[in-house]
Each structure stands twice: as C-alpha cells, then as structure tokens.
Design a protein around this motif. Structure first.
Motif: not given
Length: 791
Positions: A445-470
């Motif tokens: 929401k703060r419109k930051v740029r970044g690279v984040i690494t993770t193994h969490y499935s909930n974060l993958k699902l959230f990124a797939g359904n949220t504009p701005g995240l990829e």
C-alpha cells in the motif's frame, strides 16, 4: 537512508570497497573510497557514473594517459604554510613528480578537448603553473638531489671539498707507502674507522708514526691510526661539510619561501590527483567485472538485463565458470517481486544482486549489466538479511526481524527499495505466515519497490491475487534434480522439498510419513507447481526448437530468392551475349557471301574458281553450325487402359505431357499448358496421375535447380592432379558454385611443395566474386586445404 547499519556488509558492498582499495595508487584515493556514500541526487549520480565510464573508455582504448606516481602533496603544502619552515630535498622532489603527473594529465585532456566532458569538470579553471617546476628544477637534479651549482657559494664549497679530499688521498697514499716500506703495517690495506681513513699499524710500531689511534683489533696486535697530517685535513673537510649543509638549508628555505605563495594551488592540484586516482580505481574495477553504465532514470524503477553479481562473477572467473545472468524489472505496476523456489536455487543471490547493484549505481560505480538496463534512484534502501539475534539486546531471531519490519513500515515511501530474505521465518509458521502477509500488504500500500524471498504458500497466494505484487520462481531441472539459477517472473515456485530429499537418498518411510503429515491440499499444490514447472520447461524447449527451425526456413527462403535473382541475371547476360555473337556471325557471313559473288564476277564464272569459292563458303558454314544435343527423354510407363477425356498423356519420344480435352475419332484435343493442340492417338501414351506429378516436378525449373543443389558438394578434392588439370576442374567447379549461390567452398589440394596451392590461389584471384581465401585450421589440414569465401 540505509537501514540497518550493517546493510552494506550484508549486501556485499564492503567487499566491493576492498576491491576498489587495491586499484588505488595513493592513500588519498583509498581515503576517498572509504568515504563513498550512497547518493540520492540524480545529477550527482549521473556525473559520477559518466566520469567512470569516460575513464574506462580511456583505459580500454589504451589512450596515452600516464598516471604512474603522485604523493600526498597536501601535507607538504600545509607544512610550508608556516613561515620559516622548509621542505627537504625528497619532499620537494615529491611535489615535482606529482606536478609532472598533473600537467601531463591536463595536456592529455587539452589535446582531446570536449571528448571527455565529465572528466574535464574535475580540473575546470585549474591553472597550469609550470613556474613551480622550473623553480624546483633550478635546485634539484633529475634524481631529486641538490645540484652542486644550486648557488655560487655551494659551488665554491663543493670545489673546496673535492680539492681537500684529493689532498687527503694523496697524503695518505704517501704515508701508507712509507709505512709499508718500513714494515710497520699489519696485513691488510687502508680501512675506515669512525668515518676516518686509517692505516693498520702493528702495535709495537704505533709510536713510530705520529697520529691518532681510532681503534684496535680484538687481539690488540693491530691499531688503526690516522696520521697527524691527514687528521688536520680531514677536520678541514668536516668543517666544509658543515658549511655545505648550512648552505643547502639556506637554499631550501629560499626555495620554500618562493613556493609558499603557490600553497593554495598545490592543494588544488592535490584535490585533482585524489579525484583522478579515485575515478581511475572505479574504472579499473569496472573493467575487472565487465561492468557498463545502465540507463539512469530519475524515478524509482529497475530493469536489469543480463545482470551478474560482481563478487560471484569474480569468484567464478577464478574457477573458470560462468554466472547465469539475471533479468528482472520493477515499476509502478509490478512493485514487489516475491521469489520462491528450492533451497540453494539462487533466491538469495537474486535478491542480493538487485540490492548490491543498486547500491553500486548510487555510489557512482558501473555495474555488470547490459547497457540497455535501466536503474532508478531510491531515497531509502532497507534490507533484512541474515540472523541478527543479540544477547546484549535480548533479541531473538524473530524479534530482530520484527524490529526491522517495524522500521520498514514506519519509514516506507514510494522511493524505498526493500530486500527481505526468507520473509516470515524465525517463529511458528502458523503465525509467522499471517504476520508476514500483513507486513507485505502494508508495504504494498505504501508503494515500495522490493525483492522478497520466501517459502510460505500463503504469501505466494497473496501475491498472485494482489495488484502490485508479482510471483517469481527460480527454475529447477526436474530430470536432473538440479537448480538452473534462472529467474522466471509470473508464477510461484515449489520448494521441491520431497524431490530433493528423495534425490539425496532419504528413506522412503520417512518421505511417506512426511507426505501424510503435510496434508493432502499442500501436497496437491506442490505437485501442481512441480507439474507446471515441468510443462513450462517443455514449452520453453519447444519454443527454442521452433525458433531454430524458423530461422533455418527463413535462411533457405532468402538463399532461394538470391539464387533466382542470380539465375535471372545470368539468363539475361547469356541472351545478350548470344545476340551480340549472332550479329557478329551474320556480319561475317554477309561479307563472305559478298566476297564470293564478287570473286565469281571477277573471274567470269570460271568453274574451278567458283568451286573453290563455294568450298570456302561451305567450310565457314560448317564451322558455325550448331550441333544438336542428344536429349534424353523421360518416358513414363504406359497404361494399357483406354484413353478418356481428362486423362494425362505423354507424346512419344518426348517429355511433353498434356491433358485430354476431347476425343474426335482417331484424334485427341490436348491442353499443353496454355496451348491447345490436335494430336493423333497413336502418337501418345496414357500415364497415371502419380507419374505426371513426378514428370512435371522433374521437368520444372525449380525441380532441376533443387536437384542440382542437392547433388552439389561444397568440397573439391584436387590431390594427385596435375596443375593444368586442377585449374580446369576448379574453373568448372567455381562456375557451379557461383551460379548456385554457395557462400563458400573447400578445395583440398594437399601440402607437398605448395606449387598446386599457389597456382590455384593465383587463378582464383581473377574472380571478382571471391571475397577472401583462408587456410584450414592447423589441426584439420592447415595450408593443405583452402577455403574460398564469396561476396
């Protein structure tokens, strides 16, 4: 703003700084490297990058810019600021050498004015004061020592010292010879004691020679005596040496006084040399890591093409391995890249590469990327990498992560770049996952740029359904069970936990229990991700193969078009030449006929003369007669069935074919291409549709050309032939090669004495179509084989 304090260390920038130290020529340059700061002003960053790029160009083009030696002349300039102080010979010589470097560099840029505008800004309005050099040259010699004639008094003292030393040597030699002849001298020659030349005298003879004893041997049998006459002269020389030193100090004080007004200018020269050393070190580092200047944009976005981690690149270079390049981009629509995938698959290296390259750009360093890459400017760079637990601060690993997250959220802006490794770890995944998702949502929401690494499935699902995240994943070779270190943006990656465990040999019962405990849905998700990965790889491989085939087809079409153009031009040329030759033959024939008629008339139709003239005319006709070539006619197998309308037939003793349009008693109306013709039934034979296709194809122009090209070999073996025969074969072979449009041919003539090779190459030089000739590689025949390349 950089957070936390160890951010530069975590991203590897401190190691980059160490590499820069090694490229500096002076402590001043190293000091500037130690003071490098992350800049946030676009114009300042752009200037530093362009200066480094220009110096890199100078080094790569081997321009004659000599920067071999310079010293810390600022400390010397500060020293002469005090009245009465003076510089020693070596200090003056250091100023002299440093100024020579300054003026040499200034002359280099003056000769290339406006070629390197950003480097020229380093010495803008800096005057060239060569008076300083001339003043020092008047006192010091090329080795940095005081000249004997630096002043009239010094020259006089130097001459007196030389004269006294000569007298000492003369007196000492005389006394020594006398002592030797009197057998007073011990074994040995003249020696030096306490800076004085002495004679080794036997102890029992020491009273026989007046002088001063400076030393004696360990046994006491030999004393080292300086004769009285020489002692007086040596004292005189020592007094002259003192006078000489006082005069040198006076000269140095006078010279220092003359240089004192130039003290501010010397400090300016020092600043220029320091900056030059700093920029040179950055340029050398850029060459070392094969870095280039990306497109700098004044907004927070990144587009890296063929990016490589510089430290990893240098490490792999030593081991003669290559780094898999990284391609990644972040903009207003794709702000945060969530990278998932297997352990040791390159997720952290991907994130650190982005962070380190961004730090390097904002400190004025070129980076190892393709020059079309785009890098923006960020005001804040935050990183959460590694374990920062602290006993002193009573912080656990998870507490340390949360402390950083609190800071990130509090200070995040659209011009912030965030790097987080293994997001959400350090606590119970049941709670760590939702907490990480909440932080990710706020940062987005703060419109930051970044690279984040993770193994969490909930974060993958959230990124797939949220504009701005990829979502993005590191590719994994399922067949070989090895990571490919290639980032693919657009889909999450599996951790391949079970596959990797199975590959390293973990017991089957353990794997089975683990699958049961993981849960059906989670296993299904991981299986789908693995299958998707496999299908993506297959599609990717298929696309590459298809691209290769398309390129081949494209090349064949292009070659075919060129061949058709060449043949058409060749046909027009042959027709034109044939017409010209026919015109010449006709003219000659007319002349011959006219001459024959005139001869008959002149001889009044004499039979013998007429017969002779007719024989000459017949002889000329036979000479120009065109012999008909025997044509081999392809005859198809006749069909025994009756001929009907619509059937295909072939004319006997001919390769002409046609289709039956009408049957009128014993005659057939045939369609021969665009023509209509009536032919008797007994002059044709019926053929099948399959045979007509073969005949038409083989008799067509393209068919004949295709057959010729298919049967043509781009290699001609001339070994064992005589020179004349080989040249004839080459001539025929060249005609075919040029007509068919082959790019090159290979002639095998052997080595021997080189005569055949020489004749063939001299013959080939007459062809304007030949671009160049080259020998085969030494391992495959060398100069025994010639490659001929056409234009």
């Amino acid at each position: 703003m950089i957070y936390p304090e160890n951010c530069l260390d975590r991203l590897g920038f401190s190691e980059v700084r160490e590499l820069l130290y090694k490229h500096c020529l002076s402590p001043m340059g190293q000091y500037m490297v130690s003071k490098m700061q992350v800049m946030t002003k676009y114009d300042q960053i752009n200037k530093f990058l362009r200066q480094t790029k220009e110096f890199k160009s100078i080094l790569e083009n081997q321009e004659p810019l000599q920067i071999s030696s310079f010293y810390d002349i600022k400390s010397l300039a500060d020293k002469i600021r005090v009245e009465g102080s003076y510089l020693m010979e070596e200090e003056l010589f250091q100023i002299y050498l440093s100024l020579q470097t300054v003026f040499s560099v200034l002359r280099f840029f003056e000769e290339r004015k406006e070629v390197y505008p950003n480097l020229e800004a380093l010495f803008e309005h800096l005057p060239v004061e060569k008076t300083i050099l001339s003043k020092i040259e008047a006192v010091l010699d090329p080795k940095g020592k005081i000249k004997p004639n630096a002043s009239a008094k010094l020259q006089e003292i130097t001459a007196e010292i030389a004269k006294a030393e000569q007298e000492v040597r003369k007196r000492m030699d005389s006394i020594y010879k006398q002592a030797v002849s009197s057998n007073w001298v011990a074994d040995g020659s003249l020696t030096v004691r306490d800076g004085r030349i002495c004679i080794p005298i036997l102890a029992e003879n020491k009273r026989k020679l007046k002088g001063f004893i400076h030393d004696e041997s360990a046994s006491g049998q030999t004393v080292y005596l300086e004769p009285e006459e020489v002692f007086t002269l040596n004292n005189k020389i020592r007094d002259l040496e003192f006078d000489k030193r006082r005069e040198i100090i006076r000269i140095l004080i006078a010279l220092t006084d003359e240089l004192r007004p130039y003290q501010p200018l010397l400090i300016s020269y020092h600043g220029f040399l320091t900056k030059l050393d700093f920029v040179r070190a950055k340029a050398l580092f850029a060459i070392e890591v094969e870095a280039d200047m990306p497109v700098l944009v004044n907004e927070p976005r990144i587009k890296l093409i063929n990016a490589r981690h510089p430290l990893l690149y240098l490490s792999f270079k030593e081991d003669k391995k290559t780094v898999v390049p990284l391609n990644i981009h972040m903009n207003a629509d794709m702000r945060i890249i969530l990278v998932s995938g297997p352990n040791a698959g390159g997720k952290s290296v991907c994130m650190k590469t982005v962070g380190l390259l961004q730090l390097m750009v904002q400190t004025g360093l070129l980076i190892p990327v393709h020059e079309s890459s785009e890098v923006g400017v960020f005001e804040n760079i935050f990183a959460d990498i590694g374990d920062d637990q602290s006993i002193e601060s009573d912080l656990s690993t998870y507490s340390a992560h949360l402390t950083k997250m609190r800071y990130f959220v509090a200070h995040a802006t659209p011009k912030t770049l965030v790097m987080i490794d293994e997001f959400g770890t350090g606590t119970d995944p049941q709670f760590g996952g939702p907490m990480a998702e909440a932080v990710l949502e706020v940062l987005n929401k703060r419109k930051v740029r970044g690279v984040i690494t993770t193994h969490y499935s909930n974060l993958k699902l959230f990124a797939g359904n949220t504009p701005g995240l990829e979502n993005a994943s590191m590719l994994f070779d399922n067949d070989r069970m090895k990571p490919m270190y290639v980032l693919e943006i657009g889909k999450p990656g599996s951790s391949y936990a079970f596959e990797i465990a199975q590959n390293i040999g973990l017991q089957p019962e353990v794997l089975a229990l683990a699958r049961e405990k993981t849960g059906t849905n989670q296993n299904r998700i991981d299986s789908l991700l693995v299958d998707l990965e496999r299908e993506k790889k297959q599609i990717y491989d298929t696309k590459i193969q298809l691209s290769i085939q398309q390129n081949k087809v494209k090349n064949l079409v292009s070659e075919n078009e060129k061949l058709q153009e060449f043949l058409e031009e060749n046909r027009r040329t042959l027709i034109r030449e044939a017409k010209l030759e026919a015109q010449a033959i006709i003219k000659n024939a007319n002349k011959l006929v006219e001459n024959t008629i005139a001869g008959i008339k002149e001889n009044q139709a004499d039979k013998e003369v007429t017969r002779q003239l007719r024989q000459n005319l017949h002889k000329e006709l036979v000479q120009h007669q065109v012999k008909e070539e025997t044509k081999v006619v392809k005859v198809a197998e006749p069909l025994n069935t009756p001929i009907e309308v619509g059937d295909w037939v072939q004319l006997l003793n001919s390769d002409t074919t046609g289709q039956v349009l009408e049957i009128n008693r014993g005659n057939l109306v045939l369609a021969l291409g665009d023509l209509r013709s009536v032919v008797k039934k007994d002059r044709v034979q019926k053929i099948s549709n399959k045979q007509i296709k073969k005949l038409v194809q083989s008799n067509s122009f393209s068919g004949r050309i295709s057959e010729a090209i298919g049967n043509f070999s781009a290699e001609l073996d001339l070994r064992g032939m005589r020179a004349e025969q080989a040249v004839q074969e080459v001539e025929k072979y060249m005609d075919k090669s040029i007509m068919m449009g082959f790019p090159f041919i290979k002639l095998i003539h052997g080595k021997g004495d080189g005569i055949l090779r020489k004749m063939i190459r001299e013959y080939l030089r007459k062809y304007k179509q030949v671009n160049r000739m080259e020998d085969e590689h030494a391992d495959r025949g060398g100069d025994g084989i010639t490659y001929v390349y056409f234009n």
